[in-house]
Motif scaffolding. Structure first.
Motif, mmCIF file in Angstrom:
data_model
loop_
_atom_site.group_PDB
_atom_site.id
_atom_site.type_symbol
_atom_site.label_atom_id
_atom_site.label_comp_id
_atom_site.label_asym_id
_atom_site.label_seq_id
_atom_site.Cartn_x
_atom_site.Cartn_y
_atom_site.Cartn_z
ATOM 1 N N THR A 6 0.831 -1.209 0.000
ATOM 2 C CA THR A 6 0.000 0.000 0.000
ATOM 3 C C THR A 6 0.865 1.258 0.000
ATOM 4 N N HIS A 7 2.167 1.096 0.262
ATOM 5 C CA HIS A 7 3.080 2.244 0.292
ATOM 6 C C HIS A 7 3.752 2.369 -1.085
ATOM 7 N N LEU A 8 3.032 2.913 -2.042
ATOM 8 C CA LEU A 8 3.529 3.018 -3.410
ATOM 9 C C LEU A 8 4.146 4.391 -3.650
ATOM 10 N N SER A 9 5.151 4.414 -4.527
ATOM 11 C CA SER A 9 5.881 5.659 -4.787
ATOM 12 C C SER A 9 6.003 5.889 -6.289
ATOM 13 N N GLU A 10 5.501 7.022 -6.732
ATOM 14 C CA GLU A 10 5.701 7.412 -8.133
ATOM 15 C C GLU A 10 7.137 7.874 -8.364
ATOM 16 N N ALA A 11 7.760 8.469 -7.342
ATOM 17 C CA ALA A 11 9.144 8.944 -7.493
ATOM 18 C C ALA A 11 10.096 7.794 -7.758
ATOM 19 N N LEU A 12 9.743 6.596 -7.327
ATOM 20 C CA LEU A 12 10.600 5.430 -7.531
ATOM 21 C C LEU A 12 10.642 4.994 -8.983
ATOM 22 N N GLN A 13 9.694 5.473 -9.783
ATOM 23 C CA GLN A 13 9.618 5.035 -11.181
ATOM 24 C C GLN A 13 10.861 5.429 -11.976
ATOM 25 N N LEU A 14 11.353 6.638 -11.765
ATOM 26 C CA LEU A 14 12.466 7.115 -12.591
ATOM 27 C C LEU A 14 13.759 6.336 -12.336
ATOM 28 N N PRO A 15 14.211 6.163 -11.089
ATOM 29 C CA PRO A 15 15.412 5.349 -10.902
ATOM 30 C C PRO A 15 15.203 3.897 -11.331
ATOM 31 N N MET A 16 14.014 3.360 -11.117
ATOM 32 C CA MET A 16 13.742 1.996 -11.567
ATOM 33 C C MET A 16 13.805 1.901 -13.085
ATOM 34 N N LEU A 17 13.274 2.917 -13.754
ATOM 35 C CA LEU A 17 13.316 2.929 -15.216
ATOM 36 C C LEU A 17 14.750 3.041 -15.709
ATOM 37 N N ALA A 18 15.555 3.855 -15.044
ATOM 38 C CA ALA A 18 16.954 4.015 -15.436
ATOM 39 C C ALA A 18 17.707 2.699 -15.361
ATOM 40 N N VAL A 19 17.448 1.912 -14.320
ATOM 41 C CA VAL A 19 18.113 0.615 -14.160
ATOM 42 C C VAL A 19 17.504 -0.428 -15.079
ATOM 43 N N LEU A 44 22.356 11.022 -21.839
ATOM 44 C CA LEU A 44 21.312 10.338 -22.611
ATOM 45 C C LEU A 44 20.139 9.967 -21.715
ATOM 46 N N LEU A 45 20.431 9.527 -20.499
ATOM 47 C CA LEU A 45 19.362 9.168 -19.570
ATOM 48 C C LEU A 45 18.513 10.385 -19.236
ATOM 49 N N ALA A 46 19.148 11.526 -19.007
ATOM 50 C CA ALA A 46 18.399 12.734 -18.666
ATOM 51 C C ALA A 46 17.436 13.109 -19.790
ATOM 52 N N VAL A 47 17.919 13.060 -21.025
ATOM 53 C CA VAL A 47 17.056 13.390 -22.163
ATOM 54 C C VAL A 47 15.935 12.365 -22.294
ATOM 55 N N TYR A 48 16.285 11.084 -22.149
ATOM 56 C CA TYR A 48 15.285 10.026 -22.291
ATOM 57 C C TYR A 48 14.188 10.153 -21.227
ATOM 58 N N LEU A 49 14.584 10.365 -19.961
ATOM 59 C CA LEU A 49 13.586 10.493 -18.905
ATOM 60 C C LEU A 49 12.734 11.746 -19.085
ATOM 61 N N TYR A 84 10.245 6.087 -32.889
ATOM 62 C CA TYR A 84 11.501 5.444 -33.294
ATOM 63 C C TYR A 84 12.709 6.215 -32.768
ATOM 64 N N ALA A 85 12.596 7.557 -32.758
ATOM 65 C CA ALA A 85 13.697 8.364 -32.232
ATOM 66 C C ALA A 85 13.889 8.117 -30.731
ATOM 67 N N VAL A 86 12.783 8.014 -29.988
ATOM 68 C CA VAL A 86 12.876 7.743 -28.543
ATOM 69 C C VAL A 86 13.486 6.367 -28.310
ATOM 70 N N TRP A 87 13.065 5.371 -29.082
ATOM 71 C CA TRP A 87 13.621 4.025 -28.925
ATOM 72 C C TRP A 87 15.112 3.994 -29.258
ATOM 73 N N THR A 88 15.496 4.747 -30.278
ATOM 74 C CA THR A 88 16.920 4.807 -30.627
ATOM 75 C C THR A 88 17.722 5.445 -29.496
ATOM 76 N N LEU A 89 17.189 6.526 -28.949
ATOM 77 C CA LEU A 89 17.837 7.182 -27.802
ATOM 78 C C LEU A 89 17.950 6.210 -26.626
ATOM 79 N N ARG A 90 16.887 5.452 -26.386
ATOM 80 C CA ARG A 90 16.891 4.491 -25.283
ATOM 81 C C ARG A 90 17.982 3.444 -25.457
ATOM 82 N N LEU A 149 20.749 3.770 -27.274
ATOM 83 C CA LEU A 149 22.043 4.417 -27.114
ATOM 84 C C LEU A 149 22.387 4.539 -25.635
ATOM 85 N N TYR A 150 21.396 4.911 -24.819
ATOM 86 C CA TYR A 150 21.625 4.969 -23.370
ATOM 87 C C TYR A 150 21.966 3.590 -22.833
#
Length: 396
Positions: free
Chosen positions: A38-51, A256-261, A277-283, A285-286
């Motif tokens: 029940t303790h969910l965090s939206e802020a956790l999405q970005l570091p999780m996505l980066a990894v 690259l991560l900063a731009v992608y996020l 396609y450009a976003v996927w290519t950037l992803r 490259l990151y």
């Protein structure tokens, strides 16, 4: 040839990160998982996505590196037989013994499985479909959950062994020579292009379901980085370049991560194909620059015989097999107790680590359990097998 301590250490650290990642899946908002706090965090999405964008790619690349070292001077048939034993036995044992607590906990939480683990197992081992949505894999009656990696790795190993004559052919050797000769910006860009192409062509067609038969997008990505690992091998010049570029690789990956996020945050879900396609290519490259940075830093900082490394090398496999079932079991027990947003995840992580530690300590001492968790024969068993082989040779 001296043992590559950096690769051993990187393998252990990559799987340690995987364990923390799976613990965090309980708490990241809007991401489905077997159980959710029940303790969910939206802020956790970005570091999780980066990894998330490189964690499994790194593991498959390390697996390709392992194949390179295991194949040196060895027979191909024996290699495939040994790898099959060390992958398929833990996969089968894990699916039957270790994993079932996960679909049970998920099914009970979803209200589609009656409480009572023994009754669940009696039904589970019939391998018949469950009520829709009971747990991941309900259609098949069972699931391998996090052990999908073993199944995929076994398939890639067999396919790679079948293709090895092509890799060793003149054209394959020429391609290998071009790859290990990459330097500077070419090392950041060119290996990422096949990954980007596979993403643009296949991701729109195949969902990431963990279905071995229909998971062609992930197969294209993971087998490619698996092959990169084999080609990377022990080429001194390329590893020196990876170490030399490590600071710039890290800076580029972070940029690259900063731009992608930023794009993930500001762009709507539906965007034109060209922009997608450009976003996927950037992803991609990151993804690749992050791996290049990780490999470079590992080469520069981890190639030394750390005191913890022999233990970690042995612990990686059983900890991997055990960890997610322990995480789900602990969460199943404590989520209803409402310990709070700090104490609850601390208990989950500490319990998972302690459980892996204690169970591994027991498994490594039981001869018949060792291969079920991917461990080689212990010193006593290996000495006994060597003595039996010597006696057989003398009798012959």
């Amino acid at each position: 040839m001296p043992r590559r301590h950096d690769i051993d250490a990187l393998r252990a650290l990559a799987f340690a990160l995987l364990i923390l990642y799976h613990c965090a899946m309980l708490y990241v908002a809007d991401w489905d998982w077997h159980l959710k706090s029940t303790h969910l965090s939206e802020a956790l999405q970005l570091p999780m996505l980066a990894v998330n964008r490189w964690r499994m790619d790194l593991i498959f690349l390390i697996s390709g590196l392992s194949v390179h070292f295991l194949l040196r001077g060895g027979q191909l048939g024996r290699f495939v037989a040994q790898r099959s034993w060390r992958l398929l036995l833990p996969l089968s044992f894990g699916c039957l013994v270790v994993v079932p607590i996960q679909p049970y906990a998920q099914g009970v939480a979803n209200g589609l499985v009656e409480p009572g683990f023994v009754d669940f197992l009696l039904r589970y081992y019939r391998f018949q479909p469950w009520p829709e949505g009971a747990f991941d894999g309900w259609q098949y009656g069972f699931t391998w959950n996090h052990l999908w990696y073993l199944a995929y790795l076994w398939v890639y190993t067999v396919v790679f062994a079948a293709l090895l004559p092509l890799f060793r052919h003149r054209a394959g050797r020429a391609l290998h020579a071009r790859l290990v000769a990459l330097r500077g910006p070419a090392l950041w860009i060119l290996p990422a292009l096949p990954l980007a192409l596979a993403t643009c062509l296949l991701q729109p067609l195949f969902e990431e379901t963990g279905d071995l038969i229909h998971d062609w997008y992930r197969h294209a990505i993971y087998f490619t980085v698996f092959a990169y690992g084999y080609w990377l091998g022990n080429d001194a010049g390329l590893w020196a370049e990876l170490a030399r570029l490590r600071r710039r690789s890290l800076a580029l990956a972070l940029a690259l991560l900063a731009v992608y996020l930023a794009l993930v945050i500001v762009l709507p879900e539906q965007i034109p194909d060209a922009l997608q396609y450009a976003v996927w290519t950037l992803r991609n490259l990151y993804l690749w620059c992050a791996i290049v940075a990780i490999l470079g830093w590992a080469r520069a900082c981890l190639d030394r015989p750390f005191a913890w490394l022999p233990w970690a090398n042995e612990a990686v496999y059983p900890w991997y097999v055990l960890h997610q079932s322990l995480t789900v079991l602990i969460a199943y027990w404590i989520l209803p107790l409402r310990f709070g947003p700090v104490l609850e995840p601390a208990i989950v992580v500490a319990g998972t680590v302690a459980g892996c530690w204690l169970l591994h300590a027991g498994i490594r001492r039981v001869a018949w359990l060792r291969p079920c968790f991917g461990l080689k024969a212990g010193p006593r068993q290996a000495a006994g097998a060597a003595a039996q082989a010597a006696q057989a040779a003398q009798a012959a």
